[in-house]
Design an enzyme around this catalytic site. Structure first.
Site, mmCIF file in Angstrom:
data_model
loop_
_atom_site.group_PDB
_atom_site.id
_atom_site.type_symbol
_atom_site.label_atom_id
_atom_site.label_comp_id
_atom_site.label_asym_id
_atom_site.label_seq_id
_atom_site.Cartn_x
_atom_site.Cartn_y
_atom_site.Cartn_z
ATOM 1 N N CYS A 160 -4.672 5.531 11.466
ATOM 2 C CA CYS A 160 -4.076 5.408 12.804
ATOM 3 C C CYS A 160 -3.195 6.590 13.198
ATOM 4 C CB CYS A 160 -3.280 4.111 12.917
ATOM 5 S SG CYS A 160 -1.751 4.064 11.935
ATOM 6 N N CYS B 263 -0.370 6.685 7.472
ATOM 7 C CA CYS B 263 -1.713 6.122 7.424
ATOM 8 C C CYS B 263 -2.739 7.163 7.873
ATOM 9 C CB CYS B 263 -1.782 4.890 8.332
ATOM 10 S SG CYS B 263 -3.418 4.157 8.489
ATOM 11 N N ASP C 94 15.758 11.450 51.594
ATOM 12 C CA ASP C 94 14.515 12.221 51.682
ATOM 13 C C ASP C 94 13.684 11.747 52.873
ATOM 14 O OD1 ASP C 94 12.424 14.011 50.223
ATOM 15 O OD2 ASP C 94 11.368 12.137 50.632
ATOM 16 N N ARG D 226 4.072 6.765 3.145
ATOM 17 C CA ARG D 226 3.301 7.912 3.603
ATOM 18 C C ARG D 226 2.476 7.497 4.825
ATOM 19 N NH1 ARG D 226 0.769 5.807 -0.858
ATOM 20 N NH2 ARG D 226 -1.469 5.336 -0.652
ATOM 21 N N THR E 86 0.809 -1.224 0.000
ATOM 22 C CA THR E 86 0.000 0.000 0.000
ATOM 23 C C THR E 86 0.839 1.270 0.000
ATOM 24 O OG1 THR E 86 -0.142 0.035 2.425
ATOM 25 C CG2 THR E 86 -1.859 -1.167 1.229
ATOM 26 N N CYS F 137 -2.662 0.016 14.657
ATOM 27 C CA CYS F 137 -3.558 0.455 13.577
ATOM 28 C C CYS F 137 -4.786 -0.450 13.506
ATOM 29 C CB CYS F 137 -2.818 0.422 12.243
ATOM 30 S SG CYS F 137 -3.812 1.074 10.869
ATOM 31 N N CYS G 31 2.318 2.674 9.453
ATOM 32 C CA CYS G 31 1.323 2.703 10.514
ATOM 33 C C CYS G 31 1.978 2.541 11.876
ATOM 34 C CB CYS G 31 0.308 1.559 10.341
ATOM 35 S SG CYS G 31 -0.550 1.517 8.766
#
Length: 502
Positions: free
Chosen positions: A68, A65, A451, A63, A30, A38, A34
């Site tokens: 998501c 998604c 402390d 590129r 694709t 996702c 992601c």
């Protein structure tokens, strides 16, 4: 982790949100990348490629998604856990150093050559500092496009782009949509994952207000986190109002006010900024203050191996370390808090703020000043300080060292060197050093065995009470001793351990 292919595949197939930000999955069929969680049907393992950063996935031609929003996932926890050069560089990039000073400025902060920094970042993250900063600019641009009504030209420069063309090209390349298409998509009812709507400044106004959601890895226990910030807040600089922690921010291009409200699956954040170019930096500092990029499962799993801590962790898992948005401010406040009550420390700090802080306007609450920076405090009159001479000397010496740059407590500082330089100051002992290391430097293994609250908790739990013996006993808690401190503090009945009343 991206090199452990089998583990990454299992995380993607189970949609495990704990690994969001640890690695990114590129899908060769694709061309998108992601986050592990996702919601779409997981691709076949042979079609997955794993990358250590969004920038590396983008450089490989993938590129982001649209479902998501991998660019909006929590940051990798290792950048706040580690003290090596790559982790320090990532903290500085998140704080906008590359955008403000370029790669040479980043290298100068780290004390390395630009070639060395490029090589080390490429080796571990698959991308250099410019690509990493570009990915961050793209994320900021998308946030402004989707949550504000700012004109696209203003968005471009606010996100740090040098030109409108670079802005348009980057948005198209990273998101496969033009800036206008991104905004139209939200208008058609596709809100950005991890963010909510915001408002841009009206004509004549000098403040831009944006509302967004800060994601985190579950679980998160808000009680000690927000309780500590509210209980120790400096009047005029911090306040708890209507269920939210609010404070003023000094930023590179202006100032701002942030409101942070804990929610079950995110922290609601409202930022009022005098200059929207500070948006990315303001978000980064707020996330760091709330320790939102931590991996609570890893922390709690290790602490549970100690039978003494197991019931404390099981009672309220996911405790974070309350940190700061300004390391120099916190160092000053740590000195003011030496051997006095929380109320006295707040009073001393409030006096400094009134005398030396810059006044600001807060139309939505009672904030009045920015905390004075070291340069402003360098001019203070020691005689005006209402505490012993020795502590006056400690404070003025610390302020001078911070103002001159002799001591660097910034996000890219060397934790070991900072400790060494702090120890050389008069009146700065182990408690002050480790408190600063824990909350200002962000060292997850900082430990304060001397402390009072820790000693009381140790006695009640049957742990050693002397600092040396408790330090030896804490070896099994490493490298998460700062988180063990939060669980030990939680055994006491103190305001720092609970959310303030409405």
């Amino acid at each position: 982790m991206h090199e452990d292919v089998e583990r990454c595949v299992r995380a993607v197939q189970s949609k495990d949100a704990r690994f969001d930000g640890w690695f990114f999955t590129g899908v060769v069929t694709t061309g998108i990348y992601c986050r592990p969680s996702c919601p779409v049907v997981p691709p076949k393992p042979e079609n997955m490629r794993f990358y250590p950063s969004a920038a590396a996935a983008q450089q490989a031609g993938f590129r982001a998604c649209k479902r998501c929003r991998p660019d909006a996932s929590p940051g990798s926890p290792q950048w706040n856990e580690r003290a090596d050069v790559v982790a320090r560089a990532m903290r500085l990039i998140a704080d906008g150093v590359v955008d403000r000073e370029g790669v040479p400025g980043l290298a100068a902060h780290l004390g390395y050559s630009t070639r060395q920094i490029e090589r080390q970042l490429h080796a571990e993250l698959g991308a250099g500092p410019l690509a990493l900063a570009r990915a961050q600019r793209a994320q900021t641009a998308r946030l402004l496009i989707e949550t504000s009504a700012l004109p696209m030209g203003d968005v471009a420069f606010a996100a740090g782009f040098a030109s409108i063309r670079a802005f348009n090209d980057t948005v198209r390349e990273v998101f496969a949509l033009t800036p206008t298409q991104l905004r139209d998509r939200v208008a058609r009812g596709h809100p950005a994952r991890g963010h909510s709507a915001g408002t841009a400044p009206e004509p004549g106004e000098s403040v831009a207000t944006l509302s967004l959601r800060l994601p985190f890895r579950a679980p998160l226990c808000p009680d000690n986190l927000f309780g500590h910030l509210a209980a120790t807040g400096v009047p005029g600089v911090e306040e708890w109002r209507d269920g939210a922690y609010r404070r003023t921010l000094r930023l590179p291009n202006g100032h701002g006010i942030v409101s942070l409200r804990p929610q079950p699956d995110h922290v609601a954040c409202t930022l009022a900024l005098t200059d929207v170019r500070d948006l990315t930096i303001a978000i980064s500092r707020c996330r760091r203050m709330l320790d939102l990029d931590a991996d609570p499962v890893a922390v709690d799993d290790l602490l549970r191996t100690d039978p003494v801590l197991t019931p404390l962790v099981d009672k309220a898992p996911g405790r974070r370390v309350p940190r700061t948005v300004d390391a120099a401010e916190f160092a000053v406040r740590a000195v003011l808090g030496q051997q006095v009550s929380t109320a006295a420390a707040r009073t001393h700090a409030a006096r400094l703020v009134t005398a030396h802080g810059r006044p600001i306007t807060d139309s939505d609450g009672g904030l009045t000043h920015l905390f004075p920076d070291p340069a402003a405090l360098a001019a203070l009159d020691p005689a005006a300080l209402a505490f012993p001479q020795t502590r006056r000397t400690t404070l003025t010496t610390l302020v001078a060292a911070l103002a001159s740059g002799e001591i660097d407590l910034g996000v890219g500082s060397d934790w070991t060197e900072a400790r060494t330089r702090l120890a050389a100051l008069p009146g700065v002992g182990p408690w002050t050093i480790e408190t600063i290391a824990m909350r200002a430097l962000g060292d997850p293994d900082a430990f304060i065995p001397g402390d009072l609250g820790i000693r009381v908790a140790a006695r009640e739990l049957g742990l050693p009470t002397t600092p040396a013996a408790l330090t030896r006993r804490s070896a099994s808690w490493r490298p998460w001793r700062a988180y063990a401190v939060q669980y030990l503090w939680a055994t006491g009945d103190h305001a720092i351990n609970r959310l303030p009343a409405a």
